[in-house]
Write an enzyme that holds these catalytic residues in place. Structure first.
Site, mmCIF file in Angstrom:
data_model
loop_
_atom_site.group_PDB
_atom_site.id
_atom_site.type_symbol
_atom_site.label_atom_id
_atom_site.label_comp_id
_atom_site.label_asym_id
_atom_site.label_seq_id
_atom_site.Cartn_x
_atom_site.Cartn_y
_atom_site.Cartn_z
ATOM 1 N N ASP A 28 0.849 -1.193 0.000
ATOM 2 C CA ASP A 28 0.000 0.000 0.000
ATOM 3 C C ASP A 28 0.886 1.245 0.000
ATOM 4 N N ALA A 60 -5.794 -1.981 -4.809
ATOM 5 C CA ALA A 60 -5.242 -0.615 -4.798
ATOM 6 C C ALA A 60 -5.786 0.201 -5.960
ATOM 7 N N ALA A 61 -6.263 1.383 -5.637
ATOM 8 C CA ALA A 61 -6.778 2.283 -6.663
ATOM 9 C C ALA A 61 -6.989 3.654 -6.046
ATOM 10 N N GLU A 62 -7.013 4.656 -6.897
ATOM 11 C CA GLU A 62 -7.657 5.910 -6.532
ATOM 12 C C GLU A 62 -9.137 5.643 -6.757
ATOM 13 N N THR A 72 -15.329 -2.372 -10.504
ATOM 14 C CA THR A 72 -16.554 -1.700 -10.072
ATOM 15 C C THR A 72 -17.648 -1.792 -11.136
ATOM 16 N N ASP A 73 -18.885 -1.675 -10.701
ATOM 17 C CA ASP A 73 -20.003 -1.645 -11.658
ATOM 18 C C ASP A 73 -20.023 -0.350 -12.475
ATOM 19 N N GLU A 74 -19.270 0.657 -12.016
ATOM 20 C CA GLU A 74 -19.295 1.953 -12.713
ATOM 21 C C GLU A 74 -18.720 1.880 -14.116
ATOM 22 N N TYR A 121 -12.530 8.493 -12.926
ATOM 23 C CA TYR A 121 -12.364 7.290 -12.090
ATOM 24 C C TYR A 121 -12.846 6.048 -12.825
ATOM 25 N N ALA A 159 -13.516 5.554 -15.933
ATOM 26 C CA ALA A 159 -12.810 5.293 -17.195
ATOM 27 C C ALA A 159 -11.481 4.578 -16.941
ATOM 28 N N LYS A 177 -10.812 2.701 -14.306
ATOM 29 C CA LYS A 177 -11.125 1.333 -13.857
ATOM 30 C C LYS A 177 -11.491 0.471 -15.069
ATOM 31 N N LYS A 184 -16.590 9.337 1.587
ATOM 32 C CA LYS A 184 -17.630 8.614 0.858
ATOM 33 C C LYS A 184 -19.014 8.884 1.471
ATOM 34 N N PRO A 233 -20.318 7.084 5.219
ATOM 35 C CA PRO A 233 -19.550 7.554 6.385
ATOM 36 C C PRO A 233 -19.512 9.074 6.508
ATOM 37 N N ARG A 234 -19.600 9.782 5.388
ATOM 38 C CA ARG A 234 -19.620 11.249 5.496
ATOM 39 C C ARG A 234 -20.846 11.699 6.272
HETATM 40 P P1 NAD Z 1 -9.893 3.178 -0.834
HETATM 41 O O1 NAD Z 1 -9.680 4.476 -1.523
HETATM 42 O O2 NAD Z 1 -10.551 3.168 0.499
HETATM 43 O O3 NAD Z 1 -8.490 2.431 -0.656
HETATM 44 C C1 NAD Z 1 -7.533 2.387 -1.675
HETATM 45 C C2 NAD Z 1 -6.208 1.940 -1.078
HETATM 46 O O4 NAD Z 1 -5.244 1.852 -2.155
HETATM 47 C C3 NAD Z 1 -5.626 2.923 -0.052
HETATM 48 O O5 NAD Z 1 -5.139 2.217 1.070
HETATM 49 C C4 NAD Z 1 -4.482 3.599 -0.803
HETATM 50 O O6 NAD Z 1 -3.415 4.024 0.029
HETATM 51 C C5 NAD Z 1 -4.047 2.488 -1.746
HETATM 52 N N1 NAD Z 1 -3.361 3.000 -2.937
HETATM 53 C C6 NAD Z 1 -3.740 4.039 -3.731
HETATM 54 N N2 NAD Z 1 -2.828 4.224 -4.715
HETATM 55 C C7 NAD Z 1 -1.888 3.269 -4.549
HETATM 56 C C8 NAD Z 1 -0.704 2.930 -5.251
HETATM 57 N N3 NAD Z 1 -0.314 3.628 -6.336
HETATM 58 N N4 NAD Z 1 0.051 1.892 -4.824
HETATM 59 C C9 NAD Z 1 -0.337 1.180 -3.718
HETATM 60 N N5 NAD Z 1 -1.437 1.468 -2.997
HETATM 61 C C10 NAD Z 1 -2.196 2.494 -3.415
HETATM 62 O O7 NAD Z 1 -10.683 2.287 -1.882
HETATM 63 P P2 NAD Z 1 -11.797 1.147 -1.631
HETATM 64 O O8 NAD Z 1 -13.118 1.781 -1.536
HETATM 65 O O9 NAD Z 1 -11.316 0.239 -0.575
HETATM 66 O O10 NAD Z 1 -11.730 0.406 -3.046
HETATM 67 C C11 NAD Z 1 -10.858 -0.690 -3.241
HETATM 68 C C12 NAD Z 1 -11.053 -1.238 -4.636
HETATM 69 O O11 NAD Z 1 -12.399 -1.656 -4.813
HETATM 70 C C13 NAD Z 1 -10.781 -0.237 -5.747
HETATM 71 O O12 NAD Z 1 -10.140 -0.903 -6.799
HETATM 72 C C14 NAD Z 1 -12.166 0.229 -6.163
HETATM 73 O O13 NAD Z 1 -12.173 0.628 -7.509
HETATM 74 C C15 NAD Z 1 -12.954 -1.038 -5.953
HETATM 75 N N6 NAD Z 1 -14.404 -0.879 -5.680
HETATM 76 C C16 NAD Z 1 -14.807 -0.072 -4.672
HETATM 77 C C17 NAD Z 1 -16.151 0.021 -4.364
HETATM 78 C C18 NAD Z 1 -16.669 0.866 -3.230
HETATM 79 O O14 NAD Z 1 -17.869 0.983 -3.047
HETATM 80 N N7 NAD Z 1 -15.804 1.459 -2.412
HETATM 81 C C19 NAD Z 1 -17.099 -0.701 -5.128
HETATM 82 C C20 NAD Z 1 -16.636 -1.515 -6.179
HETATM 83 C C21 NAD Z 1 -15.279 -1.600 -6.419
HETATM 84 O O1 TDX Z 2 -21.679 13.931 0.377
HETATM 85 C C1 TDX Z 2 -22.144 13.239 -0.528
HETATM 86 N N1 TDX Z 2 -23.457 13.376 -0.874
HETATM 87 C C2 TDX Z 2 -24.046 12.649 -1.847
HETATM 88 O O2 TDX Z 2 -25.248 12.825 -2.125
HETATM 89 C C3 TDX Z 2 -21.356 12.249 -1.230
HETATM 90 C C4 TDX Z 2 -19.906 12.063 -0.874
HETATM 91 C C5 TDX Z 2 -21.979 11.508 -2.202
HETATM 92 N N2 TDX Z 2 -23.272 11.699 -2.517
HETATM 93 C C6 TDX Z 2 -23.915 10.826 -3.530
HETATM 94 C C7 TDX Z 2 -23.147 10.604 -4.814
HETATM 95 C C8 TDX Z 2 -23.539 9.199 -5.199
HETATM 96 O O3 TDX Z 2 -24.771 9.216 -5.919
HETATM 97 O O4 TDX Z 2 -23.998 9.538 -2.918
HETATM 98 C C9 TDX Z 2 -23.766 8.494 -3.874
HETATM 99 C C10 TDX Z 2 -22.583 7.657 -3.439
HETATM 100 O O5 TDX Z 2 -21.427 8.471 -3.544
HETATM 101 P P1 TDX Z 2 -19.950 7.908 -3.236
HETATM 102 O O6 TDX Z 2 -19.901 7.362 -1.870
HETATM 103 O O7 TDX Z 2 -18.979 8.963 -3.626
HETATM 104 O O8 TDX Z 2 -19.886 6.633 -4.216
HETATM 105 P P2 TDX Z 2 -19.979 6.457 -5.813
HETATM 106 O O9 TDX Z 2 -19.590 7.681 -6.528
HETATM 107 O O10 TDX Z 2 -21.312 5.848 -6.112
HETATM 108 O O11 TDX Z 2 -18.802 5.360 -6.037
HETATM 109 C C11 TDX Z 2 -18.601 4.302 -5.060
HETATM 110 O O12 TDX Z 2 -19.114 3.077 -5.538
HETATM 111 C C12 TDX Z 2 -18.479 2.507 -6.638
HETATM 112 C C13 TDX Z 2 -17.118 4.154 -4.754
HETATM 113 O O13 TDX Z 2 -16.599 5.403 -4.289
HETATM 114 C C14 TDX Z 2 -16.351 3.685 -5.963
HETATM 115 O O14 TDX Z 2 -14.994 3.445 -5.632
HETATM 116 C C15 TDX Z 2 -16.981 2.406 -6.444
HETATM 117 O O15 TDX Z 2 -16.377 1.997 -7.646
#
Ligand code: NAD
Ligand code: TDX
Length: 348
Positions: free
Chosen positions: A42, A95-97, A137-139, A164, A166, A168, A203, A206-207
């Site tokens: 990480d 790992a991802a942004e 991701t489904d996106e 993001y 694109a 992925k 996100k 949690p926000r």
């Molecule tokens: P997150 O942003 O919480 O965590 C990402 C982690 O990757 C962090 O610990 C960060 O430090 C690390 N990282 C970033 N760039 C890096 C690099 N260059 N090298 C090594 N580590 C690096 O993300 P998340 O929500 O846990 O998502 C994890 C994976 O799941 C991602 O690939 C995301 O696209 C996918 N995903 C997320 C969701 C969702 O709802 N969060 C849904 C579907 C898929």
């Molecule tokens: O403060 C907010 N208010 C709000 O209405 C935030 C942060 C988001 N939103 C909305 C935007 C979206 O419709 O809530 C929904 C969820 O937003 P996010 O938590 O930013 O998620 P989303 O953009 O849907 O993407 C998430 O799911 C797919 C993850 O961040 C991605 O990593 C994953 O691929």
């Protein structure tokens, strides 16, 4: 390659294992699978939290005895990645942004980590013949109309909307090409929106929870009509293990738990569970290019591999998640003000 299901001791390499989904994967794996050892790679970006692995190995008497070790490094750095892949039986690439809003402010780290990082990893996988699971991701499929009777399937054409999604989508296509051209032993999963403990406060869910806990008003983008297909992070990670052990090489599996809900409904549920009035939130500037609806058809995963989610009910999953943020203030409090300041600068 040794079949994963028959390995007695498994050495895992988990990239992004200090982020939300990755750390839940590491923690649940160490708790349930005594024969697994984990290396986390990480970069420790803003999205990682150094405290997340505390107490992760229930069998360890002390740090030296632990089945998990952290390597701080970049997935796009071949010199770091290669030896770690060489010693692994299985690589799981989280790992991802990951945040859409950040990708609209500055797409550059998304291209570097999501595309160049995945490429770097795939080249090491190719050299060492290691089993690889790619988390996506489904996106990548774009969005659906609210009244569309269809849902995403593995055959839905890619149509990503944001920098993001694109990047992925591009990383998924790299994996498919490496399977076809170089016969790497890879599977891909595309999951819907996760919720649960250890999720970054930038996100949506949690926000809003931490806004209430911090005495701030929750913030809803636009009218809150956008629909997300929510799944508990433990269900996602359980499906990932199912695919690692029973998935067919080269296949894509969609992960979802039939959890569609619009943002306003999710926010009202959080407010109610936290004892707040139903209107105790602000409507803020909508996200540019905001995807309207995601919905997953997970029947391939359910029927072919026999997976079923354990958290059927979003409301009770949310109640447990609220408890976790209430009980773990020190985990999230330090970064909260900075995130809210950045959102405020963009009118969100
Ligand atoms: P997150 O942003 O919480 O965590 C990402 C982690 O990757 C962090 O610990 C960060 O430090 C690390 N990282 C970033 N760039 C890096 C690099 N260059 N090298 C090594 N580590 C690096 O993300 P998340 O929500 O846990 O998502 C994890 C994976 O799941 C991602 O690939 C995301 O696209 C996918 N995903 C997320 C969701 C969702 O709802 N969060 C849904 C579907 C898929
Ligand atoms: O403060 C907010 N208010 C709000 O209405 C935030 C942060 C988001 N939103 C909305 C935007 C979206 O419709 O809530 C929904 C969820 O937003 P996010 O938590 O930013 O998620 P989303 O953009 O849907 O993407 C998430 O799911 C797919 C993850 O961040 C991605 O990593 C994953 O691929």
């Amino acid at each position: 390659m040794r079949p994963v299901a028959r390995l007695r001791r498994v050495q895992l390499l988990v990239t992004g294992g200090m982020g939300f989904i990755g750390v839940n994967f590491v923690r649940s794996t160490l708790a349930a699978r005594p024969d697994v050892r984990v290396t986390v790679l990480d970069k420790m970006t803003y999205a990682a939290n150094a405290d997340s692995l505390d107490g992760a190995d229930p069998s360890a008497a002390g740090d030296t005895d632990s089945r998990v070790r952290l390597v701080v490094g970049d997935v796009a750095d071949a010199a770091v990645v290669d030896p770690l892949v060489a010693e692994a039986d299985v690589v799981v690439h989280f790992a991802a942004e990951s945040h859409n809003d950040n990708s609209l402010r500055d797409p550059s780290p998304f291209v570097q980590t999501n595309l160049v990082g995945t490429f770097t990893l795939l080249e090491a996988i190719r050299r060492h013949g290691t089993r690889y699971h790619h988390i996506s991701t489904d996106e990548v499929y774009g969005d659906l109309e609210l009244d569309d009777p269809g849902r995403f399937t593995p055959d839905t054409p890619y149509n990503p909307s944001s920098p993001y999604s694109a990047t992925k989508a591009g990383s998924d296509l790299l994996v498919r090409a490496w399977v076809r051209s170089f016969r790497v032993q890879a599977t891909i999963s595309n999951c819907s929106n996760n919720y649960g403990p250890y999720q970054h406060v930038e996100k949506f869910i949690p926000r809003q929870i931490t806004n209430v806990l911090a005495g701030l008003r929750p913030k809803l983008y636009g009218a809150g009509q956008n629909v997300r297909d929510w799944i508990h992070v433990d269900d996602h990670n359980d499906a990932v293990w199912t695919i690692i052990e029973r998935g067919r090489i080269g296949e894509t599996y969609l992960i979802g738990a039939d959890g569609e809900s619009d943002n306003l409904t999710v926010l009202r549920t959080v407010l109610e569970l936290m004892g707040q009035p139903a209107d105790a939130f602000d409507h803020v500037t909508d996200r540019a290019g905001h995807d309207l609806r995601y919905a997953i058809d997970a029947s391939k995963l359910r029927q072919e591999l026999g997976w079923t989610p354990k958290y059927a009910d979003l409301r009770s999953g949310l109640a447990r998640t609220i408890e976790w943020y209430r009980d773990n203030r020190t985990w999230w409090e330090a970064g909260k003000a900075g995130i809210e300041q950045r959102y405020a600068q963009g009118g969100q």
